[in-house]
Design a protein around this motif. Structure first.
Motif, PDB file in Angstrom:
ATOM      1  N   ASN A  36      -1.557 -10.189  12.556  1.00  0.00           N
ATOM      2  CA  ASN A  36      -1.199  -9.862  13.932  1.00  0.00           C
ATOM      3  C   ASN A  36      -1.815  -8.508  14.273  1.00  0.00           C
ATOM      4  N   GLY A  62       9.130 -10.743   7.492  1.00  0.00           N
ATOM      5  CA  GLY A  62       8.085  -9.876   8.039  1.00  0.00           C
ATOM      6  C   GLY A  62       7.974  -8.520   7.361  1.00  0.00           C
ATOM      7  N   PRO A  63       9.105  -7.797   7.167  1.00  0.00           N
ATOM      8  CA  PRO A  63       8.986  -6.489   6.506  1.00  0.00           C
ATOM      9  C   PRO A  63       8.399  -6.576   5.094  1.00  0.00           C
ATOM     10  N   GLU A  64       8.789  -7.604   4.331  1.00  0.00           N
ATOM     11  CA  GLU A  64       8.238  -7.737   2.968  1.00  0.00           C
ATOM     12  C   GLU A  64       6.733  -8.011   3.019  1.00  0.00           C
ATOM     13  N   SER A  92      10.198 -14.982  15.278  1.00  0.00           N
ATOM     14  CA  SER A  92       9.259 -14.249  14.435  1.00  0.00           C
ATOM     15  C   SER A  92       8.010 -15.053  14.095  1.00  0.00           C
ATOM     16  N   PHE A 109       4.692  -7.193   5.411  1.00  0.00           N
ATOM     17  CA  PHE A 109       4.000  -5.988   5.889  1.00  0.00           C
ATOM     18  C   PHE A 109       3.879  -4.952   4.775  1.00  0.00           C
ATOM     19  N   ALA A 110       4.975  -4.743   4.018  1.00  0.00           N
ATOM     20  CA  ALA A 110       4.923  -3.774   2.926  1.00  0.00           C
ATOM     21  C   ALA A 110       3.900  -4.195   1.866  1.00  0.00           C
ATOM     22  N   PHE A 160      -0.677  -5.645  15.375  1.00  0.00           N
ATOM     23  CA  PHE A 160      -0.033  -4.435  14.876  1.00  0.00           C
ATOM     24  C   PHE A 160      -0.447  -4.166  13.430  1.00  0.00           C
ATOM     25  N   LEU A 166       0.494  -3.318   3.174  1.00  0.00           N
ATOM     26  CA  LEU A 166       0.193  -1.882   3.073  1.00  0.00           C
ATOM     27  C   LEU A 166      -0.147  -1.481   1.644  1.00  0.00           C
ATOM     28  N   ARG A 167       0.571  -2.077   0.679  1.00  0.00           N
ATOM     29  CA  ARG A 167       0.332  -1.735  -0.725  1.00  0.00           C
ATOM     30  C   ARG A 167      -1.007  -2.259  -1.223  1.00  0.00           C
ATOM     31  N   PHE A 206      -2.926  -1.145  12.200  1.00  0.00           N
ATOM     32  CA  PHE A 206      -2.392  -0.187  11.232  1.00  0.00           C
ATOM     33  C   PHE A 206      -3.293  -0.118  10.001  1.00  0.00           C
TER      34      PHE A 206
END
Lengths: 346, 77
Positions: free
Chosen positions: A262, A224-226, A158, A228-229, A264, A232-233, A268
């Motif tokens: 990155n 990564g998910p945290e 990752s 990314f979220a 992606f 977005l926020r 986004f």
């Protein structure tokens, strides 16, 4: 949210340096297989990264960038040096002090380090511009960079394919005619554990295992998910708030330069915010995510030609480790922008 | 969005064959479910349903049905 509108300060020059050593997709294929390496490169948008040799520090890259910049646009003096990095030469002394000496700057130069990453360049500009605007300095030098690859676990899929090393230098000078710079800055330390090097300092001591037991002590751990979220926020409102404070419409910036996390994430964000592709800078294909260097490095590699010849309205947005995020609306150019430098082992 | 439509979206995220997911699949055994797919799932839910999934809730999911449940009443049977 901390915010500022700063008048009387102009960006006058910008330079960047990267290690000459290149790691490409084929290097990834050697340990994760060709198919996975190609998939990761497609998702991240990173085809090459620059990796510093073991004895090369962030300060060496920033020093090279600063020397090129100071040679091309010699100021009468540098009154303050701000080194923004998470990868210093030592715990102490401050790397900025060492750089004051190595760059041959006067002893009357104030120098200090700032420990920030993805948001660090925006913070560095804010700090330096605030000092100049307050009359504390005529000329400020912001050195922003990282050698994050030194923190990576060689088997971490990752992080290894994503991160690269770079150092940058930015000059700011007092100028009563300069357009105002605008900054918006925020922090949420509750998410500090989502992007962290858990070992190697004083909380867990030197050489102690990380809490999850799965990582070697002093390597970068990224959820990564945290992240990314969080992006977005926070980033869409950050961009909107910064535009509002600057009094700029959404179509007004000539270029949006976000932290090069990155491809992606960047694509986004671009679609979510509604920014045209031709005004949204993506410059990580050959350099990866270079942490605190990513915004100024992208300005050099993707906007350098335009910045040398014309004035651009730039919307900068840094976000990540801390968690910390900041936006800046600045008018820059024509700037002195030496060509990107490639540095062999220090 | 219907549950079936949502399953088709998840198939796209994990690059599974169209119509192959029923909801009962274990994420641990689902090819293509990795950290990047988790990010892709968060992106899909944000763009299609307008909400940001709590990553801690996502990390607790064991099955595809758990992913569907994360969407709450935004996904109908």
């Amino acid at each position: 949210m901390a915010s500022a509108r700063i008048s009387g300060v102009r960006l006058t020059g910008l330079a960047a340096a990267v290690p000459s050593s290149v790691r490409g997709v084929e290097d990834l294929a050697g340990w994760m297989g060709e198919a996975d390496a190609a998939k990761v490169a497609k998702e991240t948008g990173v085809r090459e990264r620059r990796v510093a040799p073991s004895r090369t520090c962030t300060s060496d890259l920033c020093q090279a960038a600063a020397r090129a910049l100071l040679a091309a646009a010699p100021p009468k003096t540098v009154d303050v040096l701000v080194f923004v990095s998470q990868t210093p030469d030592y715990f102490l002394p401050a790397t900025s002090a060492l750089l004051q000496h190595r760059l041959g700057l006067a002893r009357g130069c104030a120098a200090f380090d700032v420990n920030l990453g993805c948001s660090g360049y925006v913070y560095g500009l804010w700090i330096a511009a605030s000092i100049v605007a307050a009359g504390g300095a005529r000329v400020a030098l912001v050195l922003s960079g990282d050698t994050i690859t030194r923190f990576l676990d060689a088997g971490d899929r990752s992080t290894v394919p994503l991160f690269g090393d770079a150092g940058t230098a930015t000059l700011l000078e007092a100028d009563a005619t300069a357009a105002p710079m605008v900054f918006h800055l925020s922090t949420d330390g509750a998410g500090g554990n989502h992007l962290v090097v858990p070992g190697g300092a004083f909380r867990h001591g030197f050489g102690a295992p990380a809490d999850d037991g799965a990582k070697t002590p002093s390597t970068l751990h990224m959820n990564g998910p945290e992240i990314f979220a969080f992006t977005l926020r926070e980033v869409p409102p950050l961009v909107g708030d910064t535009l509002d404070l600057a009094g700029w419409g959404a179509e007004e910036p000539d270029a949006f330069v976000c932290h090069q996390a990155n491809r992606f994430i960047l694509e986004f964000l671009r679609r979510k915010i509604g920014i045209a592709a031709d005004r949204f800078v993506i410059g990580l294909e050959r350099y990866g995510n270079t942490s605190s260097a990513s915004i100024p490095l992208a300005m050099v590699t993707e906007l350098g030609d335009r910045l040398r010849g014309q004035r651009l309205k730039l919307l900068l947005a840094g976000f990540g480790v801390g968690l910390s995020w900041g936006g800046a609306a600045v008018e820059a150019g024509p700037l002195v922008v030496p060509p990107l430098m490639e540095i062999d082992a220090a | 969005m219907t549950k079936n439509e949502f399953l088709r979206e998840i198939e796209t995220v994990v690059e599974a064959a169209p119509g192959s997911l029923t909801g009962e699949e274990s994420l641990a055994k689902l090819p293509g479910w990795d950290s990047m797919a988790a990010i892709g799932f968060i992106a899909m839910v944000d763009s299609r349903l307008g909400v940001v999934v709590n990553p801690a809730d996502l990390a607790a999911c064991k099955t595809v049905a758990d992913l569907v449940a994360l969407a709450g009443d935004r996904v109908q049977d």
